[in-house]
Scaffold this motif. Structure first.
Motif, PDB file in Angstrom:
ATOM      1  N   ARG A 125       0.831  -1.206   0.000  1.00  0.00           N
ATOM      2  CA  ARG A 125       0.000   0.000   0.000  1.00  0.00           C
ATOM      3  C   ARG A 125       0.868   1.260   0.000  1.00  0.00           C
ATOM      4  N   ARG A 126       1.906   1.243   0.807  1.00  0.00           N
ATOM      5  CA  ARG A 126       2.819   2.396   0.819  1.00  0.00           C
ATOM      6  C   ARG A 126       3.434   2.595  -0.564  1.00  0.00           C
ATOM      7  N   ALA A 127       3.878   1.502  -1.197  1.00  0.00           N
ATOM      8  CA  ALA A 127       4.512   1.601  -2.512  1.00  0.00           C
ATOM      9  C   ALA A 127       3.550   2.143  -3.562  1.00  0.00           C
ATOM     10  N   ALA A 128       2.259   1.857  -3.403  1.00  0.00           N
ATOM     11  CA  ALA A 128       1.262   2.310  -4.366  1.00  0.00           C
ATOM     12  C   ALA A 128       0.746   3.711  -4.055  1.00  0.00           C
ATOM     13  N   GLY A 129       1.222   4.288  -2.965  1.00  0.00           N
ATOM     14  CA  GLY A 129       0.756   5.614  -2.592  1.00  0.00           C
ATOM     15  C   GLY A 129      -0.633   5.615  -1.998  1.00  0.00           C
ATOM     16  N   GLY A 130      -1.033   4.484  -1.426  1.00  0.00           N
ATOM     17  CA  GLY A 130      -2.361   4.374  -0.836  1.00  0.00           C
ATOM     18  C   GLY A 130      -2.499   5.190   0.431  1.00  0.00           C
ATOM     19  N   GLY A 131      -3.730   5.504   0.774  1.00  0.00           N
ATOM     20  CA  GLY A 131      -4.019   6.305   1.948  1.00  0.00           C
ATOM     21  C   GLY A 131      -4.232   5.479   3.202  1.00  0.00           C
ATOM     22  N   PRO A 132      -4.736   6.106   4.248  1.00  0.00           N
ATOM     23  CA  PRO A 132      -4.902   5.424   5.534  1.00  0.00           C
ATOM     24  C   PRO A 132      -5.988   4.357   5.501  1.00  0.00           C
ATOM     25  N   LEU A 133      -5.917   3.438   6.447  1.00  0.00           N
ATOM     26  CA  LEU A 133      -6.907   2.372   6.577  1.00  0.00           C
ATOM     27  C   LEU A 133      -6.907   1.860   8.000  1.00  0.00           C
ATOM     28  N   ALA A 134      -7.914   1.068   8.330  1.00  0.00           N
ATOM     29  CA  ALA A 134      -8.017   0.447   9.649  1.00  0.00           C
ATOM     30  C   ALA A 134      -7.757  -1.047   9.527  1.00  0.00           C
ATOM     31  N   VAL A 135      -6.971  -1.591  10.459  1.00  0.00           N
ATOM     32  CA  VAL A 135      -6.704  -3.021  10.537  1.00  0.00           C
ATOM     33  C   VAL A 135      -7.326  -3.505  11.842  1.00  0.00           C
ATOM     34  N   VAL A 136      -8.324  -4.378  11.734  1.00  0.00           N
ATOM     35  CA  VAL A 136      -9.192  -4.689  12.866  1.00  0.00           C
ATOM     36  C   VAL A 136      -9.069  -6.153  13.263  1.00  0.00           C
ATOM     37  N   SER A 137      -8.504  -6.406  14.437  1.00  0.00           N
ATOM     38  CA  SER A 137      -8.452  -7.767  14.960  1.00  0.00           C
ATOM     39  C   SER A 137      -9.822  -8.165  15.486  1.00  0.00           C
ATOM     40  N   CYS A 138     -10.268  -9.379  15.129  1.00  0.00           N
ATOM     41  CA  CYS A 138     -11.540  -9.907  15.618  1.00  0.00           C
ATOM     42  C   CYS A 138     -11.334 -11.251  16.300  1.00  0.00           C
ATOM     43  N   ASP A 139     -10.203 -11.392  16.981  1.00  0.00           N
ATOM     44  CA  ASP A 139      -9.903 -12.627  17.691  1.00  0.00           C
ATOM     45  C   ASP A 139     -10.094 -12.450  19.191  1.00  0.00           C
ATOM     46  N   ARG A 169       1.711   6.268  10.945  1.00  0.00           N
ATOM     47  CA  ARG A 169       0.996   7.443  10.446  1.00  0.00           C
ATOM     48  C   ARG A 169      -0.295   7.080   9.703  1.00  0.00           C
ATOM     49  N   ASN A 170      -0.340   5.894   9.103  1.00  0.00           N
ATOM     50  CA  ASN A 170      -1.412   5.595   8.149  1.00  0.00           C
ATOM     51  C   ASN A 170      -2.340   4.449   8.521  1.00  0.00           C
ATOM     52  N   ALA A 171      -2.020   3.689   9.525  1.00  0.00           N
ATOM     53  CA  ALA A 171      -2.869   2.550   9.899  1.00  0.00           C
ATOM     54  C   ALA A 171      -3.353   2.693  11.335  1.00  0.00           C
ATOM     55  N   THR A 172      -4.638   2.474  11.530  1.00  0.00           N
ATOM     56  CA  THR A 172      -5.178   2.386  12.879  1.00  0.00           C
ATOM     57  C   THR A 172      -5.471   0.922  13.191  1.00  0.00           C
ATOM     58  N   PHE A 173      -5.508   0.591  14.464  1.00  0.00           N
ATOM     59  CA  PHE A 173      -5.706  -0.794  14.887  1.00  0.00           C
ATOM     60  C   PHE A 173      -6.787  -0.837  15.973  1.00  0.00           C
ATOM     61  N   PRO A 174      -8.056  -0.685  15.590  1.00  0.00           N
ATOM     62  CA  PRO A 174      -9.133  -0.750  16.581  1.00  0.00           C
ATOM     63  C   PRO A 174      -9.142  -2.089  17.324  1.00  0.00           C
ATOM     64  N   SER A 175      -9.557  -2.027  18.579  1.00  0.00           N
ATOM     65  CA  SER A 175      -9.740  -3.245  19.372  1.00  0.00           C
ATOM     66  C   SER A 175     -11.211  -3.640  19.360  1.00  0.00           C
TER      67      SER A 175
END
Length: 356
Positions: A125-139, A169-175
């Motif tokens: 994503r960084r290489a492609a110039g992508g913007g921010p996103l959320a990475v959400v654990s559901c375990d 800077r670009n990824a959030t990790f909600p719980s």
């Protein structure tokens, strides 16, 4: 266009996150969100899903009967080792949310490829110039967002410090706290689950998300109290029923719950938890009413021998944690927790004697 991605294609994901998304997509005027999903290990499920057009049947199995829903929230399925497809999904500028179900051991980068896969996706994503996103654990892991964040960033720092800074800077990790019993099904295109479902989330979604909050998911400032509520009401009761039930020859949760003595011990456990749980009485009452219905459901075969796995570690998080909280509050440890631990010890002694 990919707006949602998932790692860990399996029954629970399809009964939980995909189900919530399906319901959100059905809201009047909704802008549909769909998943590109990747298996954690075996490619077989991805192949079966692809052959079926990525649609499957969800069977909610209640005590009185079944309710079937066809789910179409998954648009594409891939084997987890398809690196090109994985990188392509992360490089898509429309990607907004990545959810993860890889079990608790999947967060150990020395034992699981999942953290490295996530980091590879973020690098693409960084290489492609992508913007921010959320990475959400559901375990089922306390503070799962914080754990996933620290694991991914630590892995990045070891190989590419610039990438680590980009992730920060670009990824959030909600719980999250997730709950829905989903037994294994032999049919890859049919998912069996209980009618009950719960999803509690805390954290930000910088690129947006489905309207999960409008179809039952709960967004809060801190997920920790809800994790504790689940651990001490649901999971601790499972431990009590498991060890007392196995000593009586029972095999499933509903069989143990039907036993008057075991049910009384569980009710005593819940009474001992109330003073240290930290929730208002009405919310605790509602949670317990739902648990009584769930435990009595004879058509969801939740096996005691499965719950018993890693029992010593589970008791530390459940009964022993309850006892410690009661002691900190100036209360006695609690008879129900002690009875559960004694039953566990008896089972261990019996098994050792058989081996000897």
């Amino acid at each position: 266009m990919t707006r949602l991605a998932h790692l860990g294609l399996g029954g629970f994901f399809r009964a939980h996150q995909a189900w919530y998304t399906e319901r959100a997509n059905a809201l009047p005027g909704a802008d549909p969100w769909r998943y590109t999903a990747f298996t954690g290990r075996s490619p077989a499920l991805a192949a079966a899903m692809t052959a079926a057009g990525n649609r499957y049947m969800l069977i909610e199995r209640g005590a009185e009967g079944d309710a079937a829903t066809e789910i179409g929230a998954v648009s594409a399925s891939f084997a987890g080792d398809n690196a090109d497809a994985w990188a392509g999904v992360f490089a898509d500028p429309e990607l907004a949310v990545v959810t993860v179900t890889v079990t608790e051991t999947g967060y150990d980068s020395t034992r699981s490829p999942a953290p490295a896969r996530l980091l590879a996706g973020l690098a693409a994503r960084r290489a492609a110039g992508g913007g921010p996103l959320a990475v959400v654990s559901c375990d089922n892991l306390a503070g799962n967002g914080e754990v996933l964040h620290s694991t991914v960033v630590r892995l990045a720092e070891a190989s590419d410090p610039d990438l680590a800074r980009w992730v920060e800077r670009n990824a959030t990790f909600p719980s999250t706290m997730v709950d829905r019993i989903t037994p294994h099904s032999s049919d890859p295109l049919t998912v069996i689950t209980e009618p009950f479902s719960e999803w509690v989330l805390a954290g930000s979604f910088p690129a947006g998300r489905p309207a999960w909050d409008r179809v039952g998911a709960r967004f809060v400032d801190d997920v920790a109290p809800f994790e504790r509520r689940k651990l001490w009401l649901l999971n601790a009761a499972h431990s009590t029923m498991t060890y007392l039930g196995l000593l009586r020859g029972f095999e499933t949760v509903d069989e143990a719950w039907a036993d008057d003595e075991i049910r009384a011990t569980v009710e005593q456990l819940w009474a001992e938890v109330r003073p240290v749980l930290g929730f208002e009485g009405a919310e605790t009452d509602a949670a317990l009413a739902a648990l009584r219905t769930r435990f009595a459901n004879p058509r969801i075969a939740h096996r005691l021998d499965q719950i018993a796995r890693q029992g010593r570690e589970k008791l530390e998080q459940r009964q022993r944690a309850i006892m410690a909280a009661r002691a900190a509050a100036g209360l006695d440890p609690g008879e129900a927790s002690r009875a559960t631990i004694a039953a566990f010890d008896e089972i261990v002694r019996t098994r050792r004697a058989r081996v000897d």
